[in-house]
Design a protein around this motif. Structure first.
Motif, short mmCIF file in Angstrom:
data_model
loop_
_atom_site.label_atom_id
_atom_site.label_comp_id
_atom_site.label_asym_id
_atom_site.label_seq_id
_atom_site.Cartn_x
_atom_site.Cartn_y
_atom_site.Cartn_z
N PRO A 87 0.27 -2.34 9.33
CA PRO A 87 -0.39 -1.75 8.16
C PRO A 87 -1.84 -2.20 8.01
O PRO A 87 -2.21 -3.30 8.43
N PHE A 88 -2.62 -1.35 7.42
CA PHE A 88 -4.00 -1.67 7.04
C PHE A 88 -4.82 -2.25 8.21
O PHE A 88 -5.32 -3.37 8.13
N ASN B 220 4.02 -1.30 3.08
CA ASN B 220 3.70 -0.04 2.42
C ASN B 220 4.94 0.52 1.72
O ASN B 220 6.07 0.15 2.04
N GLU C 270 -2.70 3.03 11.78
CA GLU C 270 -1.51 2.19 11.59
C GLU C 270 -0.33 2.76 12.38
O GLU C 270 0.46 2.00 12.98
N HIS D 246 -6.99 1.33 -4.47
CA HIS D 246 -6.79 1.32 -3.02
C HIS D 246 -8.14 1.09 -2.34
O HIS D 246 -9.15 1.66 -2.75
N GLY E 85 0.83 -1.20 0.00
CA GLY E 85 0.00 0.00 0.00
C GLY E 85 0.86 1.25 0.00
O GLY E 85 2.06 1.21 -0.33
N GLU E 86 0.26 2.34 0.40
CA GLU E 86 0.92 3.64 0.29
C GLU E 86 1.78 3.96 1.52
O GLU E 86 3.00 4.01 1.43
N ALA E 87 1.13 4.16 2.62
CA ALA E 87 1.83 4.58 3.84
C ALA E 87 0.89 4.38 5.02
O ALA E 87 -0.34 4.33 4.83
N PRO E 88 1.43 4.29 6.21
CA PRO E 88 0.54 4.16 7.37
C PRO E 88 -0.34 5.39 7.52
O PRO E 88 0.09 6.50 7.23
N GLY E 89 -1.55 5.16 7.97
CA GLY E 89 -2.43 6.26 8.37
C GLY E 89 -2.39 6.40 9.89
O GLY E 89 -1.52 5.81 10.55
N1 URA Z 1 -3.48 2.86 3.60
C1 URA Z 1 -2.31 2.37 3.15
O1 URA Z 1 -1.95 2.54 1.99
N2 URA Z 1 -1.57 1.66 4.00
C2 URA Z 1 -1.92 1.44 5.25
O2 URA Z 1 -1.18 0.77 5.95
C3 URA Z 1 -3.14 1.96 5.70
C4 URA Z 1 -3.91 2.67 4.86
#
Ligand code: URA
Length: 244
Positions: free
Chosen positions: A107-108, A134, A101, A210, A94-98
């Motif tokens: 993650p996620f 991510n 996270e 996503h 994925g992209e990055a922690p929110g």
């Molecule tokens: N969206 C993401 O791309 N990664 C995460 O870990 C959480 C939300």
């Protein structure tokens, strides 16, 4: 055989789990099932084998946890390295922690994560059977897009992580993941639905939407299902998949 979940049932499960109406065949001649559904056996529990690369893995974990290569290290609660089976066939990126996270270190785990779990379930996979990571290991404040320099710094970690996991397929979820993994500035709509390879590794990459976007745009969920089917086909053609 008795245990085999039919493709139609799996597809229905997916749509239901994703919160969209399950299709009913109202007209006998109307066939709207996506083509080429692969046969995927039900998920089997995966024993965690001894990890050959434990030292390297731990070295990488420690390096990431201590990373101060970019300014995100000053705002993060903690790094989010990844989660799952370190020798998984499937690597989800994925992209990055929110915010969730960043708080939980995994993650996620928020709403998008629940939908991701449902997508995986539809493909016959439990979250523990794949590896999830991510592009960035730290949360960009306010969930802004990652900056180019941040991606460059984190890329070295991701490459090492991929080398340790040696997945058979990478599923890039969302525009940021797809563009950065594929070194492209094309829109996600143009990148999805095709087979690419990750850098010089030969590992196939399939991009899809996503889950956070799918929560906002439920009509696109059907396209993401077809992307998952493509990934399953690629994996089974490569001799991987759940039957092994
Ligand atoms: N969206 C993401 O791309 N990664 C995460 O870990 C959480 C939300």
């Amino acid at each position: 055989m008795a245990n085999r979940v039919s493709d139609h049932e799996r597809h229905s499960e997916y749509l239901q789990a994703m919160g969209i109406q399950v299709w009913h065949q109202r007209e006998p001649n109307e066939s709207k099932q996506p083509e080429g559904l692969p046969h995927v056996a039900p998920a089997q529990p995966v024993e965690a084998p001894a990890q050959a690369g434990d030292d390297d893995w731990q070295t990488l974990v420690d390096e990431v946890a201590a990373c101060t290569r970019c300014e995100l290290s000053t705002t993060r609660t903690q790094t989010v390295f990844g989660v799952g089976d370190r020798s998984a066939d499937w690597l989800i990126i994925g992209e990055a922690p929110g915010a969730d996270e960043d708080r939980q270190g995994e993650p996620f785990v928020g709403r998008a994560g629940k939908l991701l779990n449902a997508m995986l379930f539809a493909a016959g996979l439990r979250r523990e059977q794949v590896y999830i990571a991510n592009i960035l290991k730290c949360r960009p404040p306010g969930n802004r897009d990652p900056k180019a320099q941040e991606v460059v710094h984190c890329e070295a970690y991701l490459r090492r992580q991929v080398a340790l996991i040696q997945p058979k397929i990478i599923l890039a979820v969302g525009r940021i993941a797809a563009q950065n993994l594929l070194k492209s500035d094309a829109r996600i709509g143009a990148l999805r639905g095709q087979r690419f390879e990750y850098a010089d590794t030969g590992i196939p990459v399939v991009a899809t939407y996503h889950p956070a976007y799918l929560l906002r745009s439920p009509l696109e969920k059907r396209k993401s299902w077809s992307d998952l089917q493509l990934a399953m086909r690629i994996l089974s053609q490569a001799g991987g998949g759940l039957e092994t």
